[in-house]
Design an enzyme around this catalytic site. Sequence first.
Site, PDB file in Angstrom:
ATOM      1  N   ASN A 157       0.806  -1.239   0.000  1.00  0.00           N
ATOM      2  CA  ASN A 157       0.000   0.000   0.000  1.00  0.00           C
ATOM      3  C   ASN A 157       0.830   1.275   0.000  1.00  0.00           C
ATOM      4  OD1 ASN A 157       0.734  -0.463   2.640  1.00  0.00           O
ATOM      5  ND2 ASN A 157      -1.233   0.105   3.516  1.00  0.00           N
ATOM      6  N   LYS A 180      12.694  -7.090   1.471  1.00  0.00           N
ATOM      7  CA  LYS A 180      11.765  -7.848   0.627  1.00  0.00           C
ATOM      8  C   LYS A 180      10.494  -7.038   0.394  1.00  0.00           C
ATOM      9  CE  LYS A 180       8.274 -10.483   0.873  1.00  0.00           C
ATOM     10  NZ  LYS A 180       7.590 -10.157  -0.388  1.00  0.00           N
ATOM     11  N   PRO A 181      10.383  -6.423  -0.789  1.00  0.00           N
ATOM     12  CA  PRO A 181       9.161  -5.662  -1.087  1.00  0.00           C
ATOM     13  C   PRO A 181       8.005  -6.614  -1.404  1.00  0.00           C
ATOM     14  CG  PRO A 181      10.958  -5.182  -2.664  1.00  0.00           C
ATOM     15  CD  PRO A 181      11.330  -6.418  -1.913  1.00  0.00           C
ATOM     16  N   SER A 183       5.158  -8.449  -3.491  1.00  0.00           N
ATOM     17  CA  SER A 183       5.209  -8.913  -4.888  1.00  0.00           C
ATOM     18  C   SER A 183       4.322  -8.090  -5.816  1.00  0.00           C
ATOM     19  CB  SER A 183       4.774 -10.379  -4.967  1.00  0.00           C
ATOM     20  OG  SER A 183       5.645 -11.147  -4.178  1.00  0.00           O
ATOM     21  N   GLY A 233       2.774  -5.038   7.689  1.00  0.00           N
ATOM     22  CA  GLY A 233       1.842  -5.877   6.947  1.00  0.00           C
ATOM     23  C   GLY A 233       0.714  -6.323   7.850  1.00  0.00           C
ATOM     24  N   SER A 234       0.140  -7.457   7.504  1.00  0.00           N
ATOM     25  CA  SER A 234      -1.034  -7.909   8.257  1.00  0.00           C
ATOM     26  C   SER A 234      -0.640  -8.487   9.614  1.00  0.00           C
ATOM     27  CB  SER A 234      -1.763  -8.983   7.446  1.00  0.00           C
ATOM     28  OG  SER A 234      -0.894 -10.083   7.234  1.00  0.00           O
ATOM     29  N   GLU A 255       4.655  -3.471  12.429  1.00  0.00           N
ATOM     30  CA  GLU A 255       3.638  -2.446  12.194  1.00  0.00           C
ATOM     31  C   GLU A 255       2.508  -3.183  11.498  1.00  0.00           C
ATOM     32  OE1 GLU A 255       1.309  -0.178  11.250  1.00  0.00           O
ATOM     33  OE2 GLU A 255       2.510   0.686   9.644  1.00  0.00           O
ATOM     34  N   LEU A 256       1.458  -3.507  12.277  1.00  0.00           N
ATOM     35  CA  LEU A 256       0.455  -4.458  11.788  1.00  0.00           C
ATOM     36  C   LEU A 256      -0.886  -3.786  11.498  1.00  0.00           C
ATOM     37  CD1 LEU A 256       1.523  -7.295  14.271  1.00  0.00           C
ATOM     38  CD2 LEU A 256       2.367  -6.859  11.970  1.00  0.00           C
ATOM     39  N   CYS A 289      -3.320   1.339   6.790  1.00  0.00           N
ATOM     40  CA  CYS A 289      -3.604   0.723   8.092  1.00  0.00           C
ATOM     41  C   CYS A 289      -4.128   1.746   9.090  1.00  0.00           C
ATOM     42  CB  CYS A 289      -2.373   0.018   8.611  1.00  0.00           C
ATOM     43  SG  CYS A 289      -0.933   1.063   8.562  1.00  0.00           S
ATOM     44  N   GLU A 386     -10.738  -5.425   9.121  1.00  0.00           N
ATOM     45  CA  GLU A 386     -10.198  -4.300   8.367  1.00  0.00           C
ATOM     46  C   GLU A 386     -10.833  -4.286   6.974  1.00  0.00           C
ATOM     47  OE1 GLU A 386      -5.755  -2.482   8.537  1.00  0.00           O
ATOM     48  OE2 GLU A 386      -5.861  -4.644   8.573  1.00  0.00           O
ATOM     49  N   GLU A 463       8.043   3.816  14.395  1.00  0.00           N
ATOM     50  CA  GLU A 463       8.818   4.275  13.237  1.00  0.00           C
ATOM     51  C   GLU A 463       8.657   5.784  13.119  1.00  0.00           C
ATOM     52  OE1 GLU A 463       7.277   1.662  10.069  1.00  0.00           O
ATOM     53  OE2 GLU A 463       9.071   0.474  10.386  1.00  0.00           O
TER      54      GLU A 463
HETATM   55  P1  ADP Z   1      -1.155  -7.492   2.901  1.00  0.00           P
HETATM   56  O1  ADP Z   1      -2.460  -8.031   3.390  1.00  0.00           O
HETATM   57  O2  ADP Z   1      -0.984  -6.027   3.048  1.00  0.00           O
HETATM   58  O3  ADP Z   1      -0.719  -8.026   1.570  1.00  0.00           O
HETATM   59  P2  ADP Z   1       0.749  -9.241   4.110  1.00  0.00           P
HETATM   60  O4  ADP Z   1       1.034  -9.327   5.561  1.00  0.00           O
HETATM   61  O5  ADP Z   1       0.143 -10.435   3.437  1.00  0.00           O
HETATM   62  O6  ADP Z   1      -0.143  -7.958   3.979  1.00  0.00           O
HETATM   63  O7  ADP Z   1       2.039  -8.823   3.307  1.00  0.00           O
HETATM   64  C1  ADP Z   1       2.979  -7.896   3.741  1.00  0.00           C
HETATM   65  C2  ADP Z   1       4.350  -8.353   3.302  1.00  0.00           C
HETATM   66  O8  ADP Z   1       4.642  -9.581   3.936  1.00  0.00           O
HETATM   67  C3  ADP Z   1       4.484  -8.613   1.805  1.00  0.00           C
HETATM   68  O9  ADP Z   1       5.806  -8.234   1.399  1.00  0.00           O
HETATM   69  C4  ADP Z   1       4.289 -10.103   1.720  1.00  0.00           C
HETATM   70  O10 ADP Z   1       4.874 -10.651   0.567  1.00  0.00           O
HETATM   71  C5  ADP Z   1       5.016 -10.550   2.962  1.00  0.00           C
HETATM   72  N1  ADP Z   1       4.645 -11.890   3.453  1.00  0.00           N
HETATM   73  C6  ADP Z   1       3.476 -12.551   3.319  1.00  0.00           C
HETATM   74  N2  ADP Z   1       3.547 -13.770   3.893  1.00  0.00           N
HETATM   75  C7  ADP Z   1       4.785 -13.888   4.435  1.00  0.00           C
HETATM   76  C8  ADP Z   1       5.493 -14.896   5.167  1.00  0.00           C
HETATM   77  N3  ADP Z   1       4.919 -16.051   5.490  1.00  0.00           N
HETATM   78  N4  ADP Z   1       6.773 -14.637   5.532  1.00  0.00           N
HETATM   79  C9  ADP Z   1       7.351 -13.481   5.226  1.00  0.00           C
HETATM   80  N5  ADP Z   1       6.755 -12.489   4.544  1.00  0.00           N
HETATM   81  C10 ADP Z   1       5.499 -12.680   4.147  1.00  0.00           C
END
Ligand code: ADP
Length: 485
Positions: A157, A180-181, A183, A233-234, A255-256, A289, A386, A463
């Site tokens: 996002n 790791k950005p 995908s 992320g989530s 940061e969830l 978020c 969410e 952050e």
């Molecule tokens: P969103 O719902 O915003 O896509 P995610 O938590 O799924 O949130 O993704 C946030 C980041 O975490 C992305 O870069 C995603 O590729 C990465 N990600 C997802 N699953 C895993 C995992 N099992 N281990 C490490 N990184 C992950």
Amino acid sequence: MLQKTSPYMRQANLIGGEWVQADSGATIDVVNPATGVKLGTVPKSGRAETRRAIEAADAAFATWKKSSVLERHKLLRKLHDAIMDNQQTLAELLTMEQGKSLTEAKGEVAISAAYILWFAEEGRRTYGDVVPSPWVDRRVIVTKEPTGVVAAITPWNFPSSMLARKIGPALAAGCTAVVKPASQTPYSGLAWGALAEEAGFPKGVINIVTGAAGEIGDEICANPLVKKITFTGSTEVGKILLQKAASTVKKVSMELGGNAPFLVFDDADVRRAVEGAIVAKYRNSGQTCVCTNRFFVQAGIYDEFVEKLAEATAKLKVGPGLEEGTQQGPLIDMRAVEKVEELVGDATAQGGKVVTGGRRHALGGSFFEPTVIAEATPSMRFMREEIFGPVAPVFRFETEEEAIRLANDTEYGLACYFYTGDLGRAFRVMEGLKYGMVGVNEGLITTVEAPFGGVKESGLGREGGHQGIDDYLDTKYVCIGGLGL
Ligand code: ADP
């Protein structure tokens, strides 16, 4: 249809200063969410490539940690300048892969640069202590040292600024990084590699891998060379990383997710509250978020607020991000559209009233109409889940106590907002809300100078602000004796 391309669009990974493909040659397609057309590919890297990236970061750390703080400051300033010199190009790339309007993308690039500048400065202020000694013949000194190799995992996002908040303090502190950005939006992350090269950072200080999230995450968590994980992320994935990182007891910043409430009291300035509501809800098409997930409005002004919010919402211009005047881009993908549709369906089945929007947008693809739903109730799914989309459910409340209770009735605790004209109430409510960030009569509060982060299941660590560099430093206590005193 032809896509615009960008000089910063790197379709390779950066490992130890080399731009490389995955060992298997496998790639992932990156799609423009506004058109559904493929923009390009990135390597589908896995454990082996990630291990090499970690080893490169570890090798670079041996010399980078010894660089002077002033040297790092200067390089970070150059990185800041490189970002701002290319603001337009970087913003176009961001819009093409993420969908947000070009205006918002330019704003994100500018705030990314601002984070880098802020941490370039904060890096020079990572003071230790000389503590008054309890012993006559010994001295007590406390110093701060860079933690080591940092792994940064970021979401789609805010593909640029989420990385800036991590790379900035990491490099300023003297750490090296493996990034790791997401995908869906890897190019804004990979662009940081090109920008860092341009600024003159040594090889291996920043490494970037794209690919299979689980595999990359597993290597990051298991590899003892990684000393810290910083993740945005989530909450679901955050919990997995916390569990896996326990095996090597890494430092973690998380940061969830959020479930931001937005409270409007009878004594509020409704015009101002509606303006704040629009930014707090619809920025990035509701995909942040800290976006409002639940509006709670006091009974006396409920109808007026709903009417004005719906009026302002209906005026938002939906379109492709690169198109002049667009305020709302598409959602990231069709899964996001389906989720939003489900939530709207659940609400209407339970008596929620769609005041504006409510459907897929006529533009097709993953565009969705900015939506306001009145008569929301706590049994509806968006009380707990969410939304991550342009839907504003509006709940009604009677008393201040009830509003605080409803607002806190969630496992999340990231951002919250409230509007009131009463000073006493402002303090009571601010103190009653269990959140990491509070906007009082303000709907947009993020700034590099302030600590961003949540409590409860919204995360760990902060952050930005002067706090934002703490997690990248280890504290070392030194006791010096034998001084002949
Ligand atoms: P969103 O719902 O915003 O896509 P995610 O938590 O799924 O949130 O993704 C946030 C980041 O975490 C992305 O870069 C995603 O590729 C990465 N990600 C997802 N699953 C895993 C995992 N099992 N281990 C490490 N990184 C992950």
